[in-house]
Design an enzyme around this catalytic site. Structure first.
Site, mmCIF file in Angstrom:
data_model
loop_
_atom_site.group_PDB
_atom_site.id
_atom_site.type_symbol
_atom_site.label_atom_id
_atom_site.label_comp_id
_atom_site.label_asym_id
_atom_site.label_seq_id
_atom_site.Cartn_x
_atom_site.Cartn_y
_atom_site.Cartn_z
ATOM 1 N N ALA A 39 14.822 -26.909 38.619
ATOM 2 C CA ALA A 39 14.580 -28.302 39.030
ATOM 3 C C ALA A 39 15.291 -28.592 40.347
ATOM 4 O O ALA A 39 14.741 -29.246 41.235
ATOM 5 C CB ALA A 39 15.069 -29.243 37.948
ATOM 6 N N ASP A 42 13.380 -26.963 43.162
ATOM 7 C CA ASP A 42 12.171 -27.735 43.484
ATOM 8 C C ASP A 42 12.516 -28.985 44.281
ATOM 9 O O ASP A 42 11.811 -29.357 45.207
ATOM 10 C CB ASP A 42 11.435 -28.160 42.200
ATOM 11 C CG ASP A 42 10.816 -26.967 41.509
ATOM 12 O OD1 ASP A 42 10.684 -25.914 42.172
ATOM 13 O OD2 ASP A 42 10.497 -27.078 40.311
ATOM 14 N N SER A 87 -1.386 9.152 51.705
ATOM 15 C CA SER A 87 -1.458 9.102 50.243
ATOM 16 C C SER A 87 -0.667 10.291 49.701
ATOM 17 O O SER A 87 0.057 10.947 50.456
ATOM 18 C CB SER A 87 -2.914 9.036 49.812
ATOM 19 O OG SER A 87 -3.409 10.297 49.613
ATOM 20 N N GLU A 119 10.911 8.215 41.786
ATOM 21 C CA GLU A 119 10.639 6.770 41.728
ATOM 22 C C GLU A 119 9.447 6.495 40.823
ATOM 23 O O GLU A 119 8.491 7.257 40.820
ATOM 24 C CB GLU A 119 10.262 6.257 43.137
ATOM 25 C CG GLU A 119 11.251 6.670 44.190
ATOM 26 C CD GLU A 119 10.835 6.251 45.600
ATOM 27 O OE1 GLU A 119 9.758 5.622 45.743
ATOM 28 O OE2 GLU A 119 11.591 6.549 46.528
ATOM 29 N N LYS A 121 5.948 5.333 39.920
ATOM 30 C CA LYS A 121 4.790 5.114 40.802
ATOM 31 C C LYS A 121 4.120 3.828 40.355
ATOM 32 O O LYS A 121 3.496 3.760 39.295
ATOM 33 C CB LYS A 121 3.820 6.293 40.714
ATOM 34 C CG LYS A 121 2.663 6.177 41.692
ATOM 35 C CD LYS A 121 1.892 7.478 41.783
ATOM 36 C CE LYS A 121 0.855 7.456 42.901
ATOM 37 N NZ LYS A 121 -0.153 6.417 42.767
ATOM 38 N N ASP A 123 1.601 0.866 39.937
ATOM 39 C CA ASP A 123 0.146 0.820 39.982
ATOM 40 C C ASP A 123 -0.286 -0.536 40.536
ATOM 41 O O ASP A 123 -0.626 -1.454 39.806
ATOM 42 C CB ASP A 123 -0.405 1.025 38.566
ATOM 43 C CG ASP A 123 -1.877 1.388 38.584
ATOM 44 O OD1 ASP A 123 -2.423 1.601 39.686
ATOM 45 O OD2 ASP A 123 -2.474 1.459 37.499
ATOM 46 N N ARG A 142 -2.951 -1.355 53.179
ATOM 47 C CA ARG A 142 -2.977 0.038 53.616
ATOM 48 C C ARG A 142 -4.312 0.360 54.287
ATOM 49 O O ARG A 142 -4.368 1.134 55.235
ATOM 50 C CB ARG A 142 -2.754 0.937 52.391
ATOM 51 C CG ARG A 142 -2.928 2.391 52.665
ATOM 52 C CD ARG A 142 -2.463 3.216 51.476
ATOM 53 N NE ARG A 142 -2.631 4.616 51.753
ATOM 54 C CZ ARG A 142 -3.713 5.315 51.429
ATOM 55 N NH1 ARG A 142 -4.729 4.725 50.814
ATOM 56 N NH2 ARG A 142 -3.796 6.594 51.721
ATOM 57 N N GLU A 182 4.787 -1.845 47.223
ATOM 58 C CA GLU A 182 3.629 -2.021 46.356
ATOM 59 C C GLU A 182 3.656 -3.431 45.777
ATOM 60 O O GLU A 182 4.652 -3.853 45.185
ATOM 61 C CB GLU A 182 3.727 -0.982 45.224
ATOM 62 C CG GLU A 182 2.474 -0.797 44.456
ATOM 63 C CD GLU A 182 1.565 0.297 45.044
ATOM 64 O OE1 GLU A 182 1.769 0.707 46.209
ATOM 65 O OE2 GLU A 182 0.640 0.714 44.324
ATOM 66 N N TYR A 234 9.360 0.787 48.802
ATOM 67 C CA TYR A 234 9.676 2.192 48.542
ATOM 68 C C TYR A 234 9.724 3.072 49.786
ATOM 69 O O TYR A 234 9.884 4.280 49.682
ATOM 70 C CB TYR A 234 8.709 2.802 47.526
ATOM 71 C CG TYR A 234 7.238 2.663 47.898
ATOM 72 C CD1 TYR A 234 6.717 3.326 48.995
ATOM 73 C CD2 TYR A 234 6.390 1.878 47.138
ATOM 74 C CE1 TYR A 234 5.387 3.199 49.337
ATOM 75 C CE2 TYR A 234 5.052 1.749 47.465
ATOM 76 C CZ TYR A 234 4.552 2.407 48.568
ATOM 77 O OH TYR A 234 3.243 2.273 48.906
ATOM 78 N N CYS A 416 -8.984 -19.395 5.819
ATOM 79 C CA CYS A 416 -7.947 -18.374 5.929
ATOM 80 C C CYS A 416 -8.211 -17.261 4.913
ATOM 81 O O CYS A 416 -8.359 -17.538 3.722
ATOM 82 C CB CYS A 416 -6.585 -19.024 5.683
ATOM 83 S SG CYS A 416 -5.257 -17.840 5.471
ATOM 84 N N CYS A 419 -5.275 -17.416 2.067
ATOM 85 C CA CYS A 419 -5.093 -18.487 1.069
ATOM 86 C C CYS A 419 -6.339 -19.340 0.859
ATOM 87 O O CYS A 419 -6.371 -20.178 -0.031
ATOM 88 C CB CYS A 419 -3.922 -19.380 1.465
ATOM 89 S SG CYS A 419 -4.275 -20.433 2.887
ATOM 90 N N CYS A 434 -4.156 -21.056 10.398
ATOM 91 C CA CYS A 434 -4.163 -21.615 9.055
ATOM 92 C C CYS A 434 -2.913 -22.473 9.000
ATOM 93 O O CYS A 434 -1.826 -21.979 9.268
ATOM 94 C CB CYS A 434 -4.055 -20.487 8.034
ATOM 95 S SG CYS A 434 -3.504 -21.075 6.428
ATOM 96 N N CYS A 439 0.658 -21.099 2.468
ATOM 97 C CA CYS A 439 -0.124 -19.865 2.622
ATOM 98 C C CYS A 439 0.812 -18.662 2.426
ATOM 99 O O CYS A 439 1.852 -18.565 3.091
ATOM 100 C CB CYS A 439 -0.748 -19.819 4.012
ATOM 101 S SG CYS A 439 -1.549 -18.246 4.371
HETATM 102 S S1 IVH Z 1 5.265 6.828 48.735
HETATM 103 C C1 IVH Z 1 3.966 9.227 52.095
HETATM 104 N N1 IVH Z 1 6.300 5.701 46.615
HETATM 105 O O1 IVH Z 1 0.895 5.491 45.649
HETATM 106 C C2 IVH Z 1 4.357 8.536 50.864
HETATM 107 N N2 IVH Z 1 3.964 5.478 46.951
HETATM 108 O O2 IVH Z 1 -0.900 7.803 46.203
HETATM 109 C C3 IVH Z 1 3.304 7.639 50.373
HETATM 110 N N3 IVH Z 1 2.820 4.159 45.262
HETATM 111 O O3 IVH Z 1 -0.561 4.360 48.603
HETATM 112 C C4 IVH Z 1 3.664 6.642 49.430
HETATM 113 N N4 IVH Z 1 4.587 3.681 44.054
HETATM 114 O O4 IVH Z 1 0.311 2.631 46.959
HETATM 115 C C5 IVH Z 1 5.173 5.936 47.312
HETATM 116 N N5 IVH Z 1 7.360 4.734 44.782
HETATM 117 C C6 IVH Z 1 6.251 4.959 45.479
HETATM 118 C C7 IVH Z 1 4.992 4.458 45.087
HETATM 119 C C8 IVH Z 1 3.870 4.750 45.842
HETATM 120 C C9 IVH Z 1 3.284 3.514 44.188
HETATM 121 C C10 IVH Z 1 1.393 4.197 45.682
HETATM 122 C C11 IVH Z 1 1.176 3.716 47.081
HETATM 123 C C12 IVH Z 1 0.454 4.824 47.802
HETATM 124 C C13 IVH Z 1 -0.054 5.641 46.676
HETATM 125 C C14 IVH Z 1 -0.147 7.060 47.097
#
Ligand code: IVH
Length: 679
Positions: A39, A42, A87, A119, A121, A123, A142, A182, A234, A416, A419, A434, A439
């Site tokens: 609060a 805000d 990638s 680390e 990864k 998603d 990207r 990410e 990362y 239900c 019961c 219910c 019950c």
């Molecule tokens: S390093 C050259 N670290 O994975 C290194 N990527 O398949 C490239 N991702 O496009 C990325 N967690 O979106 C790195 N701890 C992490 C990650 C990570 C998720 C994703 C990222 C990248 C994709 C590569």
């Protein structure tokens, strides 16, 4: 308005607000350690927005107010990454990872152990952020790795993105800094977001990654601002001024500058250790608040990384060790209904048993009726099932191409299944319930509530005893408590003549009760202690209360339509009316309300701020709160420098550590009772 120029005092006021909002935002979203209440935050934000609206010349794009979203765009510009965003190669089993390590050492022509950083990864969606002299000036997706879309205004709305870097922790602010990370949406927030969309008749997102990607690609940043996006950083692109020869040390420097780094990263480990960590992470990933799809293993030394370089699309010094699918397809053999402790009806799919990442799954939750409709799930459908977020597996989607025409549509029952009482669904709620207080699916938890401290307060009637009594048929509803037979009680496990007598005495004593506690004891949905207090104040007795109309209930100050509706539903149930009558017939007597008179002890705790943590033995939190307030004190939810006392009950949480750190006075229940009685 734009020609109104702010005088220096206004500019300074806005600067002070911005600095403190940046700081509190960082404490909340990056450190997870807020110092002020939501609060209060805000209120400061509103004050800043008011100043910036009145004096547009003092507005700046890195103001914390830009998190609410800038004006919409027509289209996204594209922008080149100064270093391509690569990638990763994937590995799927241990031998892929030990092969990777062998390749690394061969490439570096060494037999020495190479150290890696491992680390989670994430998603989500990869982004790059560019800071100049500590100010966020640009953010992009990207894209194809070489060029991405410019999404700066959208990224500014993400609370865990620093808009202005701080030098607080002794890290010099680089003149140019490109950071990569990410963007994602947590699982709980994802579920809430989808629920909201379904309620508004909008299509639900298929998974958190799609939701994050869709939210980042909004032309109107004000929409992005409403999405619960988060980020973990990362890596880096071009950086100046940070001197480091290790990937992990660079991440630590980023952390000191205010960037959020995943706390599960394991720095400087051997390849063998990374295999153990992968297994640990795989076993605990379902407990995480966000989706991960593997673990990234990176050579930690930047010098070695540079020597190794990259192939066409991926670096030679890193690999993603992917997790096995946590989704499998199987068939729904049947759908049944489970009634929970609070009366919620949950449809459950009975599956042809299937092994998902090492666990045999034969049931999956379908959540509620809306979810079944939305995903058009039918009995005998072939479906994709996943284990994620929490431990209960869920049906992700139907594989429509596998339909044979033999599938049957499921409809929620109107009564239900446990019961036989009528089922109801509140407006704007997805769950059917219910609400028969007797019950059998709910009765144990309900009786526990009925006997609890803030309600009938029956000493000795704990959950173990209740379970025994319900299982033996001695208790089937609240009113049975008042008809217990001493002989039978005495013969229960861990009872005896003396404890049976004590229990019956406690039950007898509990019959003298205030009307407010009686209302609370009934366990009407949305009627907690505070609401019960309000209702007891307004209605003379159970008759006027139980027969009140929706309009009469809603007319009471503090009673909204949701509560009114719930009370109405409660008394519409014949079983409930019968139970209430039986309780009253057992000799319950209403005591006059003993409200702490306003003014008593006032001044004694005037202005003092209390925080409560852990369960108290002899009073509920609401009772404690009332007593503090009656003596002029205040109760807050978070420990901060403004807190005067932390009151600790059983198993205090992290507030205890924080209060210790801030050297705040800590009271146990005895100290607290003493202080309050002095007041
Ligand atoms: S390093 C050259 N670290 O994975 C290194 N990527 O398949 C490239 N991702 O496009 C990325 N967690 O979106 C790195 N701890 C992490 C990650 C990570 C998720 C994703 C990222 C990248 C994709 C590569």
């Amino acid at each position: 308005m734009s020609d109104i120029v702010a005088d220096p005092a206004i500019t300074e006021k806005a600067d002070v607000l911005r600095t403190s909002l940046h700081r509190h935002n960082y404490r909340y979203h990056v450190l997870d350690d807020p110092e002020i209440s939501d609060a209060e935050y805000d209120r400061m934000m509103q004050e800043l927005i008011a100043l910036e609206t009145a004096y547009p010349d003092i507005h700046s794009p890195d103001s914390p107010s830009s998190r609410v979203g800038a004006a919409p765009l027509d289209k996204f510009e594209t922008v080149s990454h100064s270093i391509p965003m690569l990638s990763l190669d994937n590995g799927f089993e241990d031998s892929d990872i030990t092969d990777f390590d062998r390749r690394v050492r061969k490439y570096l022509d060494t037999d020495d152990t190479v150290l890696y950083t491992a680390e989670p990864k994430m998603d989500g969606v990869a982004v790059e952020l560019v800071y100049e002299k500590g100010r966020l000036i640009l953010a992009s997706t990207r894209g194809d790795g070489v060029k991405g879309e410019l999404i700066t205004s959208n990224v500014r709305t993400i609370r865990s993105v620093p808009l202005l870097l701080q030098e607080e922790k002794g890290e010099k602010i680089p003149s140019r800094l490109e950071v990569r990370g990410e963007v994602f949406i947590g699982l709980e927030e994802f579920r809430k977001l989808n629920e909201k969309r379904v309620r508004k008749n909008l299509p639900a997102f298929a998974n958190p990654r799609n939701a994050a990607a869709g939210s980042l690609r909004q032309l109107d940043p004000r929409i992005t601002a409403k999405r619960p996006l988060e980020i973990f950083f990362y890596g880096v692109g071009i950086i100046t001024d940070i001197v480091s020869n290790s990937h992990w040390d660079t991440l630590e420097a980023l952390s000191r500058l205010g960037f959020r780094i995943n706390p599960l990263i394991r720095p400087k480990i051997t390849i063998e250790e990374s295999l153990d960590i992968y297994r640990e992470l795989g076993e605990t990933r379902h407990l995480l608040e966000y989706d991960i799809d593997g673990m990234v293993i990176k050579v930690d030394s930047l010098g070695l990384q540079e020597r190794m370089g990259e192939k066409s699309r991926s670096p030679r010094w890193a690999i993603a060790y992917k997790f096995k699918a946590i989704q499998e397809t199987t068939r729904i053999l049947d759908i049944s209904i489970q009634v929970g402790r609070t009366g919620a009806l949950t449809p459950v799919a009975h599956l042809d048993p299937v092994n998902i990442a090492g666990v045999t799954v034969s049931r999956a939750t379908l959540h509620n009726e809306d979810e079944i409709r939305r995903k058009d799930i039918r009995i005998r459908d072939t479906v994709l099932v996943q284990r994620a977020g929490d431990v209960i597996p869920e049906v992700v989607k139907v594989i429509e191409s596998k339909r044979t025409g033999e599938e049957t549509v499921f409809t929620m029952p109107h009564i239900c299944p446990v019961c036989g009482a009528g089922v109801y669904r509140e407006k704007d709620e997805a769950v059917s319930r219910c609400n028969n207080i007797s019950c059998p699916a709910q009765v144990k938890a309900r009786i526990r509530h009925f006997a609890s401290k803030g309600a009938f307060d029956i000493d000795g009637l704990g959950i173990r005893l209740i379970e025994q009594m319900v299982n033996k048929g001695m208790l089937g509803s609240y009113s049975d408590i008042f008809q217990l037979d001493k002989e039978r009680v005495q013969r229960l496990e861990r009872m005896g003549l003396k404890s049976a007598q004590n229990l019956l005495n406690a039950i007898e004593k509990s019959k003298k009760i205030t009307f407010a506690r009686f209302i609370y004891a009934l366990g009407i949905r949305h009627v907690g202690e505070n609401v019960a207090d309000i209702l007891a104040d307004k209605f003379e007795n159970t008759d006027t209360f139980s027969s009140s109309s929706l309009e009469e209930l809603e007319a009471v100050d503090g009673i909204g339509p949701e509560i009114a509706q719930s009370i109405k539903h409660f008394f519409e149930q014949d079983e409930n009316r019968k139970t209430v009558r039986h309780i009253l017939d057992s000799g319950v007597q209403f005591l006059p309300e003993t409200r702490p008179e306003k003014g008593i002890g006032k001044g004694y705790l005037e202005g003092k701020v209390f925080v409560l943590t852990g369960g108290l033995e002899e009073m509920t939190r609401t009772q404690a709160k009332k007593r503090i307030e009656a003596a002029g004190g205040k109760v807050s939810g978070t420990v901060s420098r403004n807190t005067d006392y932390l009151v600790t009950g059983k198993s205090p949480g992290s507030k205890f550590d924080k209060a210790k750190k801030l050297e705040i006075k800590i009271l146990d229940e005895t100290d607290f009772k003493k202080l309050i009685s002095e007041a």
